[in-house]
Design a protein around this motif. Structure first.
Motif, PDB file in Angstrom:
ATOM      1  N   LYS A 197      23.374  21.978  -7.439  1.00  0.00           N
ATOM      2  CA  LYS A 197      22.170  22.778  -7.663  1.00  0.00           C
ATOM      3  C   LYS A 197      21.712  22.629  -9.113  1.00  0.00           C
ATOM      4  CE  LYS A 197      23.535  26.447  -4.398  1.00  0.00           C
ATOM      5  NZ  LYS A 197      25.007  26.361  -4.420  1.00  0.00           N
ATOM      6  N   LEU A 198      20.430  22.388  -9.290  1.00  0.00           N
ATOM      7  CA  LEU A 198      19.829  22.311 -10.623  1.00  0.00           C
ATOM      8  C   LEU A 198      18.622  23.242 -10.654  1.00  0.00           C
ATOM      9  CD1 LEU A 198      19.458  21.129 -13.467  1.00  0.00           C
ATOM     10  CD2 LEU A 198      18.205  19.210 -12.421  1.00  0.00           C
ATOM     11  N   LEU A 199      18.678  24.225 -11.536  1.00  0.00           N
ATOM     12  CA  LEU A 199      17.607  25.216 -11.676  1.00  0.00           C
ATOM     13  C   LEU A 199      16.856  24.973 -12.973  1.00  0.00           C
ATOM     14  CD1 LEU A 199      16.173  27.949 -10.949  1.00  0.00           C
ATOM     15  CD2 LEU A 199      18.000  29.080 -12.263  1.00  0.00           C
ATOM     16  N   ILE A 200      15.545  24.804 -12.873  1.00  0.00           N
ATOM     17  CA  ILE A 200      14.695  24.728 -14.066  1.00  0.00           C
ATOM     18  C   ILE A 200      14.295  26.155 -14.425  1.00  0.00           C
ATOM     19  CG2 ILE A 200      12.608  23.748 -15.088  1.00  0.00           C
ATOM     20  CD1 ILE A 200      12.686  21.659 -12.784  1.00  0.00           C
ATOM     21  N   PHE A 201      14.728  26.604 -15.590  1.00  0.00           N
ATOM     22  CA  PHE A 201      14.463  27.978 -16.028  1.00  0.00           C
ATOM     23  C   PHE A 201      13.271  27.949 -16.970  1.00  0.00           C
ATOM     24  CE2 PHE A 201      15.210  31.836 -18.539  1.00  0.00           C
ATOM     25  CZ  PHE A 201      15.430  32.754 -17.513  1.00  0.00           C
ATOM     26  N   ASN A 202      12.122  28.375 -16.470  1.00  0.00           N
ATOM     27  CA  ASN A 202      10.854  28.174 -17.164  1.00  0.00           C
ATOM     28  C   ASN A 202      10.419  29.399 -17.969  1.00  0.00           C
ATOM     29  OD1 ASN A 202       8.356  26.968 -17.877  1.00  0.00           O
ATOM     30  ND2 ASN A 202       7.359  28.040 -16.194  1.00  0.00           N
TER      31      ASN A 202
ATOM     32  N   PRO B 189      18.726  14.203  -1.042  1.00  0.00           N
ATOM     33  CA  PRO B 189      19.081  15.003   0.137  1.00  0.00           C
ATOM     34  C   PRO B 189      20.446  15.670  -0.045  1.00  0.00           C
ATOM     35  CG  PRO B 189      19.314  12.643   0.571  1.00  0.00           C
ATOM     36  CD  PRO B 189      18.617  12.761  -0.741  1.00  0.00           C
ATOM     37  N   GLY B 190      20.512  16.911   0.399  1.00  0.00           N
ATOM     38  CA  GLY B 190      21.748  17.670   0.267  1.00  0.00           C
ATOM     39  C   GLY B 190      21.883  18.415  -1.038  1.00  0.00           C
ATOM     40  N   LYS B 191      20.998  18.150  -1.999  1.00  0.00           N
ATOM     41  CA  LYS B 191      21.016  18.842  -3.286  1.00  0.00           C
ATOM     42  C   LYS B 191      19.884  19.874  -3.320  1.00  0.00           C
ATOM     43  CE  LYS B 191      24.162  15.851  -4.595  1.00  0.00           C
ATOM     44  NZ  LYS B 191      25.583  16.206  -4.740  1.00  0.00           N
ATOM     45  N   LYS B 192      19.966  20.798  -4.264  1.00  0.00           N
ATOM     46  CA  LYS B 192      18.922  21.802  -4.436  1.00  0.00           C
ATOM     47  C   LYS B 192      18.352  21.724  -5.847  1.00  0.00           C
ATOM     48  CE  LYS B 192      18.973  23.742  -0.393  1.00  0.00           C
ATOM     49  NZ  LYS B 192      17.809  23.609   0.510  1.00  0.00           N
ATOM     50  N   LEU B 193      17.060  21.416  -5.932  1.00  0.00           N
ATOM     51  CA  LEU B 193      16.318  21.440  -7.190  1.00  0.00           C
ATOM     52  C   LEU B 193      15.336  22.593  -7.099  1.00  0.00           C
ATOM     53  CD1 LEU B 193      15.593  20.148  -9.919  1.00  0.00           C
ATOM     54  CD2 LEU B 193      14.099  18.557  -8.684  1.00  0.00           C
ATOM     55  N   LEU B 194      15.476  23.564  -8.018  1.00  0.00           N
ATOM     56  CA  LEU B 194      14.699  24.797  -7.958  1.00  0.00           C
ATOM     57  C   LEU B 194      14.085  25.102  -9.323  1.00  0.00           C
ATOM     58  CD1 LEU B 194      17.943  25.399  -6.929  1.00  0.00           C
ATOM     59  CD2 LEU B 194      16.725  27.148  -5.653  1.00  0.00           C
ATOM     60  N   SER B 195      13.175  26.076  -9.339  1.00  0.00           N
ATOM     61  CA  SER B 195      12.640  26.574 -10.609  1.00  0.00           C
ATOM     62  C   SER B 195      12.401  28.073 -10.500  1.00  0.00           C
ATOM     63  CB  SER B 195      11.329  25.872 -10.988  1.00  0.00           C
ATOM     64  OG  SER B 195      10.277  26.246 -10.111  1.00  0.00           O
ATOM     65  N   CYS B 196      12.367  28.737 -11.641  1.00  0.00           N
ATOM     66  CA  CYS B 196      11.976  30.147 -11.677  1.00  0.00           C
ATOM     67  C   CYS B 196      11.251  30.419 -12.984  1.00  0.00           C
ATOM     68  CB  CYS B 196      13.186  31.066 -11.527  1.00  0.00           C
ATOM     69  SG  CYS B 196      14.292  31.106 -12.953  1.00  0.00           S
ATOM     70  N   ASN B 197      10.389  31.423 -12.966  1.00  0.00           N
ATOM     71  CA  ASN B 197       9.649  31.874 -14.144  1.00  0.00           C
ATOM     72  C   ASN B 197      10.150  33.266 -14.510  1.00  0.00           C
ATOM     73  OD1 ASN B 197       7.977  29.545 -13.931  1.00  0.00           O
ATOM     74  ND2 ASN B 197       6.602  30.634 -12.536  1.00  0.00           N
ATOM     75  N   TRP B 198      10.869  33.394 -15.626  1.00  0.00           N
ATOM     76  CA  TRP B 198      11.448  34.696 -15.940  1.00  0.00           C
ATOM     77  C   TRP B 198      10.383  35.761 -16.159  1.00  0.00           C
ATOM     78  CZ3 TRP B 198       9.899  37.126 -20.261  1.00  0.00           C
ATOM     79  CH2 TRP B 198       9.500  36.373 -21.366  1.00  0.00           C
ATOM     80  N   PHE B 199       9.200  35.363 -16.622  1.00  0.00           N
ATOM     81  CA  PHE B 199       8.148  36.335 -16.933  1.00  0.00           C
ATOM     82  C   PHE B 199       7.509  36.929 -15.680  1.00  0.00           C
ATOM     83  CE2 PHE B 199       6.859  31.914 -17.548  1.00  0.00           C
ATOM     84  CZ  PHE B 199       5.853  31.758 -16.610  1.00  0.00           C
TER      85      PHE B 199
END
Length: 250
Positions: free
Chosen positions: A105-110, A129-139
């Protein structure tokens, strides 16, 4: 754990459920906050949230931050550093190719409103495939109206309060700040979130601020920071504990 502080012995002893790539920006923040505001905030927020998650058993690795974001609407402001979305995609692709050899899992923390990683994640997701690439906006994690009186989205009461609490030595007196007054679009649909156009920053604001910072205090920033990092840590724990093979339910 922060990758930049670890050595190979540390790494060889660890397994990480989530790797986090903090991503900020380098841009003007009214007359009283530094160009690195997004990076300063982003870095300390994710480190605190990751520590809280680690204390509760999650295996989290924080990567070094990317300090430049998409600032195409501020190209005429001195020393605002713009990174094109295509450049971001190339960087994320390289980071993902490296991280996914060890972590699923790789999370882009924006921490910058001009960054939008959704299309990049859609495209790169097909390559892993089989991996998780995600992002989130803390604000967007909390309803800021419960903490601050005056709305805004750039160098406003919220960002100023956070910086007054986290890095007071970098904040100029509020008496020197602009009022953050900004112009809206004349085309009303563009002000209603269902139509979109990029804002040309020097045409909407005289001080690069969007939102009045005059009521900001360190006490407001401390309360917001505490609640924010708690919410984010819960997200990290849940993300770490959720198997990629069992990501959906009823």
């Amino acid at each position: 754990m922060q990758l930049e502080q670890l050595n190979l012995q540390d790494i060889n002893k660890q397994h990480f459920d989530v790797a986090i790539l903090p991503w900020g920006a380098t841009e003007a923040h009214n007359l009283h906050l530094p160009y690195g505001t997004d990076n300063y905030q982003n870095g300390v927020i994710i480190k605190q949230a990751a520590q809280l998650a680690t204390d509760n058993g999650a295996k989290i690795l924080v990567l070094p931050e990317i300090p430049y974001g998409v600032n195409t609407g501020q190209a005429d402001i001195p020393f605002v550093i713009n990174m094109l979305p295509s450049t971001q995609q190339a960087i994320i692709s390289d980071v993902a190719n490296s991280v996914f050899k060890q972590c699923d899992k790789l999370l882009i923390f924006n921490g910058h409103g001009g960054n939008d990683f959704k299309t990049i994640i859609r495209e790169l997701g097909l390559q892993h495939p089989g991996k998780k690439l995600l992002s989130c906006n803390w604000f967007q994690a909390l309803d800021t109206r419960k903490y601050f009186h005056q709305p805004g989205d750039h160098a406003d009461e919220m960002e100023t309060s956070l910086m007054m609490y986290l890095y007071p030595e970098l904040v100029r007196p509020l008496s020197e700040a602009g009022n953050g007054q900004n112009k809206q679009f004349k085309v009303q649909a563009l002000n209603q979130a269902w139509a979109w156009a990029e804002r040309e920053w020097t045409k909407i604001s005289n001080d690069t601020g969007v939102g009045n910072p005059s009521k900001a205090t360190a006490e407001k920033g401390e309360r917001f920071f505490s609640d924010l990092t708690t919410v984010i840590s819960r997200f990290l724990i849940e993300l770490a504990q959720t198997s990629n093979d069992d990501f959906y339910g009823y």
